[in-house]
Design a protein around this motif. Structure first.
Motif, short mmCIF file in Angstrom:
data_model
loop_
_atom_site.label_atom_id
_atom_site.label_comp_id
_atom_site.label_asym_id
_atom_site.label_seq_id
_atom_site.Cartn_x
_atom_site.Cartn_y
_atom_site.Cartn_z
N ILE A 1 0.84 -1.20 0.00
CA ILE A 1 0.00 0.00 0.00
C ILE A 1 0.87 1.25 0.00
N PHE A 2 1.94 1.22 0.77
CA PHE A 2 2.86 2.36 0.84
C PHE A 2 3.44 2.64 -0.55
N ASP A 3 3.84 1.58 -1.25
CA ASP A 3 4.42 1.75 -2.59
C ASP A 3 3.40 2.33 -3.56
N GLU A 4 2.12 1.94 -3.40
CA GLU A 4 1.07 2.48 -4.27
C GLU A 4 0.90 3.98 -4.05
N LEU A 5 0.98 4.40 -2.78
CA LEU A 5 0.87 5.83 -2.48
C LEU A 5 2.06 6.61 -3.02
N VAL A 6 3.25 6.05 -2.86
CA VAL A 6 4.46 6.72 -3.34
C VAL A 6 4.43 6.87 -4.86
N SER A 7 3.91 5.86 -5.53
CA SER A 7 3.93 5.88 -7.00
C SER A 7 2.74 6.63 -7.60
N TYR A 8 1.82 7.11 -6.75
CA TYR A 8 0.66 7.84 -7.27
C TYR A 8 1.12 9.09 -8.02
N TRP B 1 3.96 7.89 8.02
CA TRP B 1 4.91 7.99 6.91
C TRP B 1 6.35 8.02 7.42
N LYS B 2 6.56 8.68 8.55
CA LYS B 2 7.91 8.77 9.11
C LYS B 2 8.32 7.51 9.86
N GLY B 3 7.33 6.71 10.27
CA GLY B 3 7.65 5.52 11.05
C GLY B 3 7.82 5.81 12.53
N LYS B 4 7.56 7.02 12.96
CA LYS B 4 7.62 7.38 14.37
C LYS B 4 6.75 8.61 14.58
N VAL B 5 6.38 8.84 15.83
CA VAL B 5 5.43 9.91 16.13
C VAL B 5 6.03 11.28 15.83
N ARG B 6 5.29 12.04 15.03
CA ARG B 6 5.71 13.39 14.67
C ARG B 6 4.51 14.32 14.77
N SER B 7 4.73 15.53 15.26
CA SER B 7 3.65 16.51 15.37
C SER B 7 4.10 17.82 14.73
N GLN B 8 3.39 18.21 13.66
CA GLN B 8 3.72 19.45 12.97
C GLN B 8 2.58 20.45 13.08
N ALA B 9 1.35 19.98 12.89
CA ALA B 9 0.19 20.86 12.99
C ALA B 9 -0.22 21.01 14.45
N ALA B 10 -0.60 22.23 14.85
CA ALA B 10 -1.02 22.50 16.22
C ALA B 10 -2.30 21.74 16.54
N THR B 11 -2.30 21.01 17.66
CA THR B 11 -3.48 20.26 18.08
C THR B 11 -3.75 20.50 19.55
N GLY B 12 -4.95 20.12 19.99
CA GLY B 12 -5.29 20.29 21.40
C GLY B 12 -6.75 20.62 21.54
N THR B 13 -7.13 21.05 22.74
CA THR B 13 -8.52 21.38 23.04
C THR B 13 -8.62 22.85 23.41
N ALA B 14 -9.50 23.58 22.74
CA ALA B 14 -9.67 25.01 23.00
C ALA B 14 -11.05 25.43 22.54
N GLY C 1 11.55 9.76 4.42
CA GLY C 1 12.88 9.67 3.82
C GLY C 1 12.99 10.64 2.67
N HIS C 2 13.33 10.15 1.49
CA HIS C 2 13.44 10.99 0.29
C HIS C 2 12.19 10.88 -0.59
N GLN C 3 11.15 10.25 -0.06
CA GLN C 3 9.95 10.02 -0.86
C GLN C 3 8.85 11.01 -0.47
N THR C 4 8.29 11.67 -1.47
CA THR C 4 7.18 12.59 -1.26
C THR C 4 6.10 12.28 -2.29
N PRO C 5 4.95 11.74 -1.85
CA PRO C 5 3.91 11.39 -2.81
C PRO C 5 3.28 12.63 -3.43
#
Length: 367
Positions: free
Chosen positions: A202-209, A243-256, A272-276
Motif C-alpha cells: 500500500i505504501f508503494d502504491e501511495l508513493v507511486s501515485y 509515513w515517518k515511522g515514528k510519532v511526529r507533530s507538525q500541525a497544532a493540536t489540542g482542546t480550546a 525519507g526521500h519520498q514525497t507522494p
C-alpha cells in the motif's frame, strides 16, 4: 477526548445506576461550550437523567448523577436516585444520606449537588487559564451525601482547576451496540492480511501515485474541513507519523474554545526521500458565529488563498485580503474535500455548524 470515552468509567457508572445497557451522550463540555452556568443550562435543561463528570489538574475524576432533568428552576430538589462518585484515583460511590437538597438547579450555577454544597463545580462564568478552568467551585461532602470517611482533599484533591467539565445524557441503549460494536472494524475491506508485506504494498502504491499527465498538476490537493476539535490537524499528524515511522507533530493540536488552526496550511508528506504527489490542506475549524463561512470557503476551493494565509475570524476573505491569489492555476485549486467529523460528538454538534458543513459539501460538489 471526552472523559467517558474510557470504557471502564462507563461500565462502572452503569453498575452504580443499575442498568448495564445505558448509553452516555455528551451534551455539554466546558472546553467546547464555555464554562458558565448559562452555557451549561442551555445545553442540558430538559434532557432527562444526566451524569456530570470533571477532571481536575490533580488528576481526580469526579462527578454526580441525577435522574431528574435540569430546568433552571432556582431551587433545590430531592432525587432518591442521585449520587456522587469518584472514578480516579479510586472508584467510589457516595449515596444520599437522607438530609434532602440533593441537587441545586440554579441558572447561574454549573452542575451542583447537595445542600452546602457537597460538590459545586462552578457558578457564573470562567475562561481558561492555560490548560485549565480555575473555577470558584468547592466540596463540602457530608451535607446531603454520605462522605464514607472522605473529605474535600480525598474526594476532589481539594482542587478546582478543571481540564474539562462534561455533562452526559443518560439514555436506554443496547448493551451489544455500546460495549462491543465499537471494537469491531467500522469499515470492511478486501484486505484480510495486515502484514508488513501488505502495508509495504500500500505504501508503494501511495508513493507511486501521480496526477493525470495532461493536467500538468504536480500534486493533488486534499482539503480537510471540520468543526473546532473535529481532529483535522490530528489526522494530518497521524498520517505524517505513519509515513515517518515514528510519532511526529507538525500541525497544532489540542482542546480550546476556538480553532487552534489559524493559518491555511498546505502540507507535504515525506518519508525519507519520498514525497507522494498529494498535499493535505488544513483550515480553521468551523464555528457557529465566527470563523470561515461558505463565501470564504469558495475562495479556498478556487485557489485564491495562499499557503500560510492568516485567517481573521472577524473579517471575511475578499479580493483585497493580504496575499490573495487573483489568477490561480489548476495546481492551486482544491481537488478533493474531506469532511472531518468527530463521531462521538456529532449528535450535539451545533445546528449552525452542521449547516455550514452541508453547505460546503454542496459547494464542493458543484465544482
Amino acid at each position: 477526548m471526552p472523559i467517558l470515552d474510557n470504557k471502564a468509567y462507563r461500565k462502572q457508572l452503569r453498575t452504580w445506576i443499575g442498568d448495564p445497557a445505558l448509553t452516555f451522550d455528551l451534551l455539554y463540555s466546558a472546553t467546547r461550550d464555555g464554562c458558565s452556568g448559562q452555557a451549561f443550562h442551555s445545553k442540558c435543561n430538559n434532557q432527562g437523567p444526566t451524569v456530570t463528570v470533571g477532571q481536575n489538574s490533580a488528576g481526580y475524576v469526579i462527578g454526580g448523577y441525577t435522574s431528574i432533568a435540569w430546568t433552571s428552576s432556582g431551587y433545590y430538589f430531592n432525587d432518591d436516585r442521585a449520587f456522587l462518585f469518584q472514578l480516579l484515583p479510586k472508584m467510589v460511590k457516595f449515596v444520599r444520606n437522607g438530609n434532602g437538597n440533593d441537587v441545586y438547579d440554579n441558572t447561574s450555577f454549573g452542575p451542583t449537588f447537595g445542600g452546602g454544597n457537597d460538590l459545586l463545580f462552578f457558578y457564573n462564568s470562567y475562561n481558561k487559564s492555560g490548560a485549565y478552568f480555575n473555577t470558584n467551585g468547592y466540596c463540602k461532602i457530608g451535607n446531603s451525601y454520605d462522605a464514607n470517611g472522605y473529605n474535600a482533599q480525598t474526594f476532589t484533591g481539594n482542587n478546582n482547576a478543571y481540564l474539562d467539565i462534561e455533562v452526559y445524557a443518560v439514555k436506554q441503549g443496547n448493551l451489544e451496540d455500546e460495549l462491543y460494536r465499537k471494537d469491531k472494524p467500522w469499515r470492511k475491506t478486501d484486505i484480510n492480511d495486515w502484514s508488513n508485506k501488505t502495508k509495504d504494498k500500500i505504501f508503494d502504491e501511495l508513493v507511486s501515485y501521480s496526477t493525470p499527465s495532461p493536467a500538468k498538476v504536480p500534486a493533488a490537493r486534499l482539503l480537510l474541513v471540520g468543526s473546532v476539535g473535529a481532529g483535522k490537524s490530528s489526522f494530518f499528524n497521524t498520517v505524517r507519523s505513519v509515513w515517518k515511522g515514528k510519532v511526529r507533530s507538525q500541525a497544532a493540536t489540542g482542546t480550546a474554545p476556538h480553532s487552534l488552526t489559524t493559518k491555511y496550511r498546505v502540507y507535504a508528506i515525506q518519508g525519507g526521500h519520498q514525497t507522494p504527489a498529494f498535499r493535505l490542506c488544513d483550515t480553521m475549524g468551523l464555528e457557529e458565529d465566527q470563523g470561515l463561512d461558505v463565501v470564504d470557503m469558495s475562495y479556498v476551493l478556487d485557489g485564491h488563498v495562499p499557503n500560510h494565509f492568516q485567517f481573521n475570524p472577524a473579517v471575511r476573505i475578499t479580493r483585497k485580503s493580504p496575499g490573495f491569489v487573483k489568477d490561480p492555476g489548476l495546481a492551486d485549486v482544491i481537488h478533493c474535500v474531506a469532511l472531518v467529523i468527530d463521531g462521538s460528538t456529532y449528535k450535539v454538534m451545533p445546528p449552525k455548524v452542521k449547516d455550514r458543513l452541508l453547505a460546503i459539501r454542496t459547494l464542493a460538489r458543484g465544482r
